[in-house]
Structure formats: structure tokens, C-alpha cells
Design a protein around this motif. Structure first.
Motif, short mmCIF file in Angstrom:
data_model
loop_
_atom_site.label_atom_id
_atom_site.label_comp_id
_atom_site.label_asym_id
_atom_site.label_seq_id
_atom_site.Cartn_x
_atom_site.Cartn_y
_atom_site.Cartn_z
N UNK A 1 0.86 -1.20 0.00
CA UNK A 1 0.00 0.00 0.00
C UNK A 1 0.88 1.23 0.00
N UNK A 2 0.47 2.19 -0.74
CA UNK A 2 1.24 3.42 -0.79
C UNK A 2 1.21 4.13 0.55
N UNK A 3 2.02 5.17 0.67
CA UNK A 3 2.08 5.92 1.93
C UNK A 3 0.73 6.55 2.20
N UNK A 4 0.35 6.54 3.49
CA UNK A 4 -0.94 7.09 3.89
C UNK A 4 -0.85 8.61 3.99
N UNK A 5 -2.00 9.25 3.85
CA UNK A 5 -2.06 10.69 4.04
C UNK A 5 -1.76 11.02 5.50
N UNK A 6 -1.29 12.23 5.72
CA UNK A 6 -0.90 12.62 7.07
C UNK A 6 -2.06 12.60 8.06
N UNK A 7 -3.28 12.79 7.56
CA UNK A 7 -4.43 12.82 8.45
C UNK A 7 -5.19 11.49 8.46
N UNK A 8 -4.57 10.42 7.92
CA UNK A 8 -5.23 9.11 7.86
C UNK A 8 -4.76 8.22 9.00
N UNK A 9 -5.70 7.51 9.64
CA UNK A 9 -5.39 6.58 10.73
C UNK A 9 -5.78 5.16 10.31
N UNK A 10 -5.04 4.19 10.85
CA UNK A 10 -5.29 2.78 10.51
C UNK A 10 -5.44 1.99 11.81
N UNK A 11 -6.43 1.11 11.86
CA UNK A 11 -6.69 0.31 13.06
C UNK A 11 -7.17 -1.08 12.65
N UNK A 12 -7.25 -1.97 13.64
CA UNK A 12 -7.78 -3.31 13.45
C UNK A 12 -8.86 -3.54 14.49
N UNK A 13 -10.06 -3.89 14.02
CA UNK A 13 -11.19 -4.20 14.90
C UNK A 13 -11.42 -5.70 14.90
N UNK A 14 -11.65 -6.28 16.09
CA UNK A 14 -12.04 -7.68 16.19
C UNK A 14 -13.55 -7.74 16.42
N UNK A 15 -14.23 -8.60 15.66
CA UNK A 15 -15.69 -8.68 15.71
C UNK A 15 -16.12 -9.91 16.49
N UNK A 16 -17.12 -9.75 17.31
CA UNK A 16 -17.77 -10.85 18.02
C UNK A 16 -19.25 -10.76 17.71
N UNK A 17 -19.73 -11.69 16.84
CA UNK A 17 -21.11 -11.57 16.38
C UNK A 17 -21.21 -10.36 15.47
#
Length: 436
Positions: A1-17
Motif C-alpha cells: 500500500x502506498x504511503x498514507x495521508x498525514x491525516x489518515x489513521x489505521x486500526x484493526x477491529x475484532x468482531x464478536x457476532x
């Protein structure tokens, strides 16, 4: 993936149901992949996770729905290598989550075919979709995503003379409205097609899992039926042998009783003979002989009595063993009948509020009977406690906050018809007492 914008955030969510059970920044997830930390509560589980890209206005730009396995110690699979960043950058269009159509990568829409089986499809059911849960979690911003305010630069128009500028008719506005309408319609059609693909994928996965479970259960029940049939035949043979043995014991006991009766009669005759014998006979050897015979007969009679008591105890044990075998045989026949019902694929249907008519397969009947509310709650993708709270709310939709004197607030509330939309502390409290 290319470099993210300065105001972009990345996270990982775990789903239960259909809810977000855990959320972390992508840097924390990378630490888990490197083995520096583990998740003990995820031990020996395959988790459903979502790679989330959020812009500076807290709007979702891209989602990747991926699977990841954790071992017995809660550590991530060291061979996991899904390129989620690249998938997020090259994926196709998805639904509009507030900032326009997002980039979406899932099992039904994967840009890299050989990673398709390592992804999963989100639930797009209105009111309980994964997209709604993710959007809600992003808006709460518990991870502290960077937020940038947007200032719209509207150009300033200089005064002009009406006769110098040609008049713009309403036709332009009408064409713009038509274009916007067509774009919205095309986006709606695309979202519906995506939902159909995810539903078909869910249905196929459920069908395959059901067929696999059905095959395993069928094989297990066939083996169990064969074992039960062998046990029944064995028990029948043992039962017949015990019946024959008990009959022989009864015959022996009757013969022993006859012998005891004969000995008793003989002893009585000897006693009478001894009483009525003449003095000369009694004083002679005959008297000694009779007394010796009398002693021997008494000893034999005592032994016969002991043997009779032993026979009776043995007979009672045999009767008890026979009754136990009969009970075991009846239980085996009942289990065999339940197995035949399973082969006939008998199912049960029960109605529960919030879930409607729930079809309970035979393989789940024991779990359903053990706890109907827990079973129905799982079908609604909520816990048993939340489902009970929702039932109380449905019966009486009022604020359940207790004041200092112990009385309920009792303010009328909007009825939440779907258990999955019910939030404890929010849906069952008025605006004054609602839990933040």
C-alpha cells in the motif's frame, strides 16, 4: 500500500457476532503478529478481524475483512501473511459509510484470488450490519484517531451587470440532479449486488458446514447404533443365560427343600422311635446307634438350613441382576429410537420474541432444552443477559433507572424491536439517566 495521508489513521477491529469486541491501532496489531504480545482470551480460536482506514474527518475510507488464527497460548499464527494494506488500496467499491463509497475487500470481493478463502463476508442486514457497528466504533473514537476540521473555501463572486452575462436556465440544474440521481441509483444497485454476493457466500459456507457436520453426525450415529445393536444382542444372550441359570437354581432349591422335608420327617420318626423303644433296646447298642444317627441327621439338617439361606441370597442377587439388565435393555432401546429420529432429520420449531419462529435441529435439542433463552439469544447475536433485559424492555418500555429512594424512574421509552439494537444502560434508560 502506498504511503498514507498525514491525516489518515489505521486500526484493526475484532468482531464478536455483529459487534466490535476489541479495537487496536495497527502498530499494536503488528506487535501481535511479531509475537511480542498475545491475546489469552483468543486462545485456540480463529478470529474475525477488520482492517480499518479512517480519514481526518473520522470517516471510513477502506475496510478489509480478514481471518486470523491464535494458538493455544493466544499467539498469532506465525505463517499469517495476508497483504491487508495492499488489499485495502486496490479493492473494489463498497457501501457509503458517510464519506462516499469506501474501498471494500472481503471473500465475495477480493482483488487477489488466492487470498479469498482467508477473508470473510460481513453481514449487511439492516439494523445489525457489521458496517453499522464499525461506523459507530469509529465515531466514538476510543483509539484517538487524528481529526482535522474541514474549512470550505467558497470563492467570492464580484458584482456583475446582468446584461453582460448570459442567463443560465434551469436545464443545467436539472441535468445535474439527474446525474446525481443516476449516481445514487448506481451506487445503490452496486451495494445490493454486493449484499447478494455476501449472502450467497454466507449461504454456501453454512451449507458446506451443515453438510460436513451432518456427515460427521451421521457417521457417529451409525457407529453408535451398531454398537447399541451389538450391546442389545449381547444383553439378550446374557438375559437368556441368566433366565436359564435362575430356573436351574429354582429347581435345585425345590429339590433341597424336598430333601430337608424328608430329613425332618426321618428325624421325627427316629425321635418317636427313641421315645417308644423298650428299656432293653434303649440300654443296648441300638440306643447308641440311634443317638449317633440322630446327631448326624441334626448336623445334616443344619447344613441344609445354611444351604437354603445361601440359595435364597443367591436367588435375590440373580433377580436384582436380571432387573438391572432389563432396565439397561430398555434404556438402550430408547437411545436407539432417538438415533433413528436423528436419521429422519426431525426438527423442532419454537417461537420466541425477537427471533420469531426458531428452527431447532435435532443436534441442538439438548442445548435448547437446557437453556432456551441462551439458545435464542445466540440466534439474535446477543448474550443471554442482554436478551433478558430486552424482554423486560419489550414487556414494559420504561426507564429502569432506580432513584435514591429505590423507586424506578418509569419514564416512557421508544420500543426497541430488535434485540441486536438493544444497548443496556442506553435503550432502557431515558435521556436524563442514560449511561454514556
Amino acid at each position: 500500500m502506498g504511503s498514507l495521508k498525514s491525516d489518515t489513521s489505521v486500526a484493526v477491529f475484532f468482531m464478536e457476532g455483529n459487534t466490535v469486541s476489541r479495537q487496536m491501532l495497527f502498530s499494536e496489531f503488528e506487535a501481535i503478529l511479531d509475537g511480542y504480545v498475545g491475546l489469552s482470551d483468543m486462545a485456540d480460536k480463529e478470529a474475525k478481524a477488520v482492517y480499518v482506514v479512517v480519514n481526518g474527518q473520522l470517516q471510513v475510507e477502506a475496510l478489509v475483512f480478514f481471518l486470523i488464527y491464535f494458538d493455544d497460548e493466544g499467539r498469532a499464527d506465525p505463517e499469517w501473511n495476508i497483504p491487508i494494506e495492499r488489499l485495502a488500496s486496490i479493492s473494489g467499491g463498497g457501501p457509503d459509510m458517510g464519506g462516499g463509497a469506501i474501498r471494500l475487500s472481503c471473500r465475495s470481493q477480493c482483488s487477489i484470488n488466492w487470498h479469498q478463502k482467508e477473508l470473510w463476508d460481513p453481514d449487511m442486514t439492516p439494523g445489525s450490519s457489521h458496517f453499522a457497528a464499525i461506523k459507530k466504533a469509529v465515531e466514538k473514537n476510543r483509539l484517538g484517531f487524528k481529526s482535522v476540521s474541514v474549512e470550505e473555501n467558497v470563492p467570492t463572486l464580484q458584482p456583475f451587470e446582468a446584461d453582460l452575462i448570459p442567463t443560465i436556465t434551469t436545464k443545467v440544474d436539472s441535468e445535474a440532479d439527474d446525474t446525481e440521481h443516476r449516481l445514487k441509483l448506481a451506487r445503490l444497485i452496486k451495494n445490493q449486488r454486493l449484499r447478494i454476493k455476501t449472502l450467497e457466500s454466507h449461504r454456501q459456507a453454512q451449507k458446506e458446514e451443515f453438510q460436513r457436520q451432518n456427515t460427521l453426525q451421521s457417521q457417529a450415529y451409525k457407529t453408535r447404533i451398531q454398537n447399541l445393536e451389538l450391546s442389545v444382542e449381547k444383553l439378550k444372550v446374557i438375559n437368556e443365560q441368566l433366565q436359564e441359570k435362575l430356573f436351574n437354581r429354582n429347581q435345585q432349591f425345590l429339590g433341597l427343600q424336598d430333601k430337608v422335608s424328608n430329613q425332618t420327617t426321618h428325624l421325627s420318626d427316629l425321635e418317636d422311635k427313641l421315645k417308644h423303644a423298650e428299656v432293653a433296646e434303649i440300654e443296648g447298642l441300638e440306643r447308641q446307634k440311634l443317638e449317633a444317627e440322630l446327631v448326624i441327621l441334626k448336623e445334616q439338617l443344619d447344613r441344609r438350613d445354611i444351604e437354603a439361606v445361601y440359595r435364597e441370597e443367591k436367588q435375590e442377587l440373580l433377580r436384582a441382576e436380571l432387573e438391572e439388565l432389563k432396565a439397561t435393555t430398555e434404556q438402550t432401546e430408547r437411545e436407539s429410537m432417538m438415533a433413528k429420529l436423528q436419521e429422519l432429520e426431525v426438527v423442532f420449531v419454537a417461537y420466541h420474541p425477537g427471533a420469531g419462529h426458531v428452527t431447532v435441529p435435532f443436534s441442538d435439542i439438548y442445548r435448547y432444552v437446557e437453556s432456551p433463552l441462551k439458545y435464542v439469544a445466540s440466534k439474535c447475536y446477543v448474550t443471554e443477559e442482554v436478551y433478558k433485559k430486552w424482554l423486560d424492555h419489550q414487556d414494559n418500555p420504561v426507564c429502569c433507572y432506580k432513584k435514591g429512594d429505590g423507586e424506578l424512574c418509569g419514564a416512557s421509552l421508544k420500543l426497541i424491536s430488535n434485540p441486536g439494537d438493544f444497548e443496556e444502560g442506553v435503550s432502557d434508560h431515558c435521556s436524563r439517566h442514560r449511561v454514556d
